[in-house]
Write a protein that holds these residues in place. Structure first.
Motif: not given
Length: 77
Positions: A5, A13, A26, A28-32, A9, A1
């Motif tokens: 991240q 993203a 996408d 913009s999320t951890y799962s993506g 970002n 994170t």
């Protein structure tokens, strides 16, 4: 994170790229992000081919951080 991240970002993203509504994955999320780690696309495009992001390759330091993160299971900590 705190390490990966910001790299995602800043380089992926961003408006017009890997965010909701663009038709692209996408990130913009951890799962993506985890989805493209798990299927090998992140490693393939960013580390092996070096064709992402389209603005130019990430720095050697950023690539090394991503490689280490992937090898350690790509967890969200």
């Amino acid at each position: 994170t705190q390490v990966i991240q910001p790299i995602i970002n800043t380089n992926c993203a961003i408006s017009g790229c890997h965010v909701p509504g663009t038709g692209r994955k996408d990130l913009s999320t951890y799962s993506g992000v985890k989805d493209i780690v798990d299927d090998g696309r992140l490693e393939e495009r960013v580390i092996i081919q070096g064709d992402m992001p389209p603005s130019g390759p990430l720095s050697r330091c950023e690539i090394s951080l991503i490689e280490t993160w992937i090898k350690n299971g790509a967890t969200a900590q």
